[in-house]
Write an enzyme that holds these catalytic residues in place. Structure first.
Site, PDB file in Angstrom:
ATOM      1  N   SER A  23       0.813  -1.217   0.000  1.00  0.00           N
ATOM      2  CA  SER A  23       0.000   0.000   0.000  1.00  0.00           C
ATOM      3  C   SER A  23       0.848   1.270   0.000  1.00  0.00           C
ATOM      4  O   SER A  23       1.549   1.538  -0.952  1.00  0.00           O
ATOM      5  CB  SER A  23      -0.960  -0.033   1.186  1.00  0.00           C
ATOM      6  OG  SER A  23      -1.802   1.086   1.158  1.00  0.00           O
ATOM      7  N   ASP A  75      -2.425   6.888  -3.204  1.00  0.00           N
ATOM      8  CA  ASP A  75      -1.357   6.192  -2.478  1.00  0.00           C
ATOM      9  C   ASP A  75      -0.755   5.110  -3.387  1.00  0.00           C
ATOM     10  O   ASP A  75      -1.185   4.938  -4.534  1.00  0.00           O
ATOM     11  CB  ASP A  75      -1.856   5.629  -1.132  1.00  0.00           C
ATOM     12  CG  ASP A  75      -2.641   4.348  -1.291  1.00  0.00           C
ATOM     13  OD1 ASP A  75      -3.340   4.210  -2.314  1.00  0.00           O
ATOM     14  OD2 ASP A  75      -2.565   3.475  -0.402  1.00  0.00           O
ATOM     15  N   ASP A  97      -0.772   1.883  -3.805  1.00  0.00           N
ATOM     16  CA  ASP A  97      -1.539   0.842  -4.501  1.00  0.00           C
ATOM     17  C   ASP A  97      -2.890   1.361  -5.006  1.00  0.00           C
ATOM     18  O   ASP A  97      -3.725   0.589  -5.458  1.00  0.00           O
ATOM     19  CB  ASP A  97      -1.698  -0.421  -3.652  1.00  0.00           C
ATOM     20  CG  ASP A  97      -2.552  -0.218  -2.420  1.00  0.00           C
ATOM     21  OD1 ASP A  97      -2.673   0.936  -1.962  1.00  0.00           O
ATOM     22  OD2 ASP A  97      -3.119  -1.197  -1.916  1.00  0.00           O
ATOM     23  N   ASP A 100      -5.643   2.700  -3.715  1.00  0.00           N
ATOM     24  CA  ASP A 100      -6.982   2.556  -3.137  1.00  0.00           C
ATOM     25  C   ASP A 100      -7.410   3.813  -2.379  1.00  0.00           C
ATOM     26  O   ASP A 100      -8.589   4.051  -2.182  1.00  0.00           O
ATOM     27  CB  ASP A 100      -7.115   1.294  -2.262  1.00  0.00           C
ATOM     28  CG  ASP A 100      -6.091   1.196  -1.162  1.00  0.00           C
ATOM     29  OD1 ASP A 100      -5.221   2.089  -1.059  1.00  0.00           O
ATOM     30  OD2 ASP A 100      -6.142   0.210  -0.396  1.00  0.00           O
TER      31      ASP A 100
END
Ligand code: MG
Length: 459
Positions: free
Chosen positions: A103, A246, A248, A250
Site C-alpha cells: 500500500s 497512495d 496501490d 486505493d
C-alpha cells in the site's frame, strides 16, 4: 480445535507487511501462500495481483509457486491498483485472490492482501484461520499429479475502468470539460486513473505519473503536507481540482481549485451528502477516527452511521454485513458499494466528478457548504510490547468525558469535542486524533493529551 489466539498474529490492520529478504523471506512467502491456497482449497482459481514495488514481481512468483504447490490453481495479473485486482476477483469469478502490495509503506516494504471471492479482504476470523494453518504447518502439499495449474490474467485494468464508468453519468461529466491534476505518486494508478479520466472527457495532467517502485516523487503516502506540487499544478493549469493516490491506488486525497488539500473525511462527507440522495437511508460505514461531520451529514438525510474499528477491512466487512452503499475513512479511503465495497481511488475520483457536474459548483464551494470542524492528528513512537501499558496509563490519567471503546480510547469531552488514542495495528506507534467545533478548545485538549502520551511512551 486448537486455541487460535495463542499464535503470533501475522496479519496487521491491512494484510501481511514486511521487508523482503528480512521478514518476508522466500520460505515465509511460499509457506504463507501454501497456507492461503489451502484455506481456499476446492475453490476456483486464485488471482495473484501486484503493485509497482521493485520486489513485487519476485514475490508474486513466490506466491504463485506456493499456491500451486498447495494444489490450487493461480493466474498472475500485471501491475494494477489494488481495487482493480479486487474488482477482477469478483467480476471474473475467481475463488479468491492474493495481492502483493504494501500500500502506502516506504519502498523497502512489501506484503500480501488476501481477497475473498466477493472481492473484499477476508474477515478477521479467516485471517486467524490462515495463521493457524501456517503455524501448525497444516497446509496442503500437492504431489506431482495434483499440483495446480497457472495462467495469466490480462484484462484487470480494462475491466476496472469499464466497471467504474458504468457507475457514473459519463455524458454529464464529459459536458463539464473538467481539467484535473492527478498526482499518481509513482504508484499503481499510473495504469488506470489517467485513462479513466480521459475516457470521462476530462483533460488530465499527471505529476509523478510514472510507475516506479522507488517512489522518487513525493513517496507512496499522500498527506496534506507532501502535496505542494499538486496544489501548485492545480493553480497553474486552472484545474477543477487535484487528486493524489497512495502506492496501490486505493486511497485518494483531494485539493480544491485553489490548491487547498482536504483530509478524506471532509471530501468523503461531500460525497456522502451527494450520494445519500441516490441511496436514501444509507447506511454509511466509517471508523471511529473519522470526523463527526459524517454523522451530521447522515442525520440530515435520515441515514444511519455504523462506526467501526480502524482499518479498511473493518469498514468493508461492515458494509457487506449491513449492505451499506457507502463507506469512508479519514485517511482518504472511500468505498462505493454498488461498484465494490472496498476503498478505491479511481472510483472516488469519478464520483467527485459526477458530484461537481451534477451540482454545477466548484470544489471549494461544495466543501464550504459543509459545517466546519477542527482536527489534529499525530503519531508517537511506542514499542509494540509497551502499548498495553501505555494505553492503561492514558485511561487512568484521562478522568473526564464519555468513553467509547470501539477501538482504542475515544473520549468525548463534550457534544462536539473528542480525542482518540489508539495503538497502531501495523507499526510501533500510538496514534492520536482529536476534533472539535472550537479551535481553542481543540488546542488545549490536544496539548494536554500530547504531554500525557509523550510521558507515557518515554517512561
Ligand atoms: Mg493503499
Amino acid at each position: 480445535m486448537t486455541e487460535q489466539t495463542s499464535y503470533p498474529k501475522l496479519f496487521g490492520t491491512n494484510g501481511i507487511r514486511g521487508i523482503p529478504g528480512k521478514d518476508l523471506t522466500l520460505d515465509f512467502v511460499t509457506e504463507m501462500a501454501q497456507s492461503i491456497g489451502s484455506y481456499f482449497s476446492g475453490q476456483r482459481s486464485l488471482l495473484i495481483g501486484k503493485d509497482v514495488r521493485n520486489s513485487s514481481p519476485a514475490l508474486s512468483k513466490a506466491v504463485l509457486s506456493g499456491v500451486l504447490s498447495s494444489g490450487a490453481n493461480g493466474e498472475e495479473a500485471d501491475i494494477a491498483p489494488t481495487p482493480a485486482h479486487q474488482f477482477a476477483v469478483r467480476s471474473f469469478g475467481y475463488g479468491g485472490g492474493i495481492i502483493v502490495t504494501a500500500s502506502h509503506n516506504p519502498s523497502q516494504y512489501n506484503g500480501m492482501k488476501v481477497i475473498g471471492s466477493d472481492g473484499v479482504e477476508i474477515s478477521r476470523e479467516s485471517e486467524r484461520e490462515i495463521e493457524t494453518i501456517y503455524h501448525e504447518k497444516k497446509y496442503k502439499k500437492a504431489d506431482w499429479k495434483s499440483i495446480g495449474r497457472s495462467g495469466k490474467e490480462t484484462h484487470v485494468v480494462e475491466n476496472y475502468i469499464k466497471g467504474i464508468m458504468s457507475q457514473v453519468n459519463s455524458a454529464k461529466i464529459a459536458e463539464s470539460k473538467f481539467t484535473v491534476v492527478m498526482d499518481i505518486g509513482n504508484g499503481a494508478q499510473a495504469v488506470a486513473a489517467p485513462y479513466l479520466g480521459e475516457r470521462l472527457g476530462c483533460r488530465i495532467i499527471t505529476i509523478n505519473g510514472q510507475a516506479d517502485g522507488n517512489f522518487p516523487g513525493r513517496g507512496p503516502e499522500p498527506t496534506p503536507t507532501n502535496l505542494k506540487d499538486l496544489s501548485e499544478a492545480v493553480k497553474v493549469y486552472s484545474a477543477a481540482f487535484g487528486v493524489a493516490y497512495d502506492g496501490d491506488g486505493d486511497r485518494s486525497l483531494f485539493c480544491d481549485e485553489n490548491g487547498l488539500i482536504y483530509w478524506g473525511d471532509r471530501t468523503g462527507s461531500l460525497l456522502v451528502d451527494f450520494l445519500l440522495e441516490k441511496h436514501p437511508g444509507g447506511p454509511v460505514c466509517t471508523t471511529v477516527s473519522t470526523s463527526q461531520l459524517v454523522g451530521i451529514i447522515a442525520q440530515k438525510h435520515n441515514a444511519k452511521v455504523i462506526w467501526t474499528t480502524v482499518g479498511a477491512v473493518d469498514v468493508s466487512r461492515a458494509m457487506v454485513n449491513s449492505q451499506a452503499p457507502l463507506g469512508l475513512e479519514e485517511n482518504g479511503g472511500f468505498f462505493y458499494g454498488p461498484h465494490i465495497p472496498v476503498r478505491d481511488g479511481a472510483m472516488t475520483t469519478a464520483l467527485i466528478l459526477e458530484a461537481l457536474a451534477s451540482r454545477k459548483t466548484s470544489f471549494s464551494k461544495a466543501i464550504q457548504s459543509l459545517p466546519t470542524f477542527y482536527q489534529k492528528k499525530a503519531k508517537y513512537e511506542c514499542p509494540n510490547e509497551k502499548k498495553p501499558q501505555v494505553m492503561k496509563y492514558l485511561e487512568t490519567e484521562s478522568k473526564e468525558g464519555k468513553i467509547d471503546r470501539t477501538d482504542g480510547l475515544k473520549i468525548w469531552i463534550d457534544e462536539h469535542t473528542w480525542i482518540l488514542l489508539r495503538p497502531s495495528g501495523t507499526e510501533p506507534l500510538i496514534r492520536v486524533y482529536a476534533e472539535s467545533d472550537d479551535e481553542v478548545k481543540l488546542d488545549s485538549l490536544y496539548e494536554r493529551f500530547q504531554a500525557m502520551v509523550k510521558e507515557a511512551t518515554a517512561s
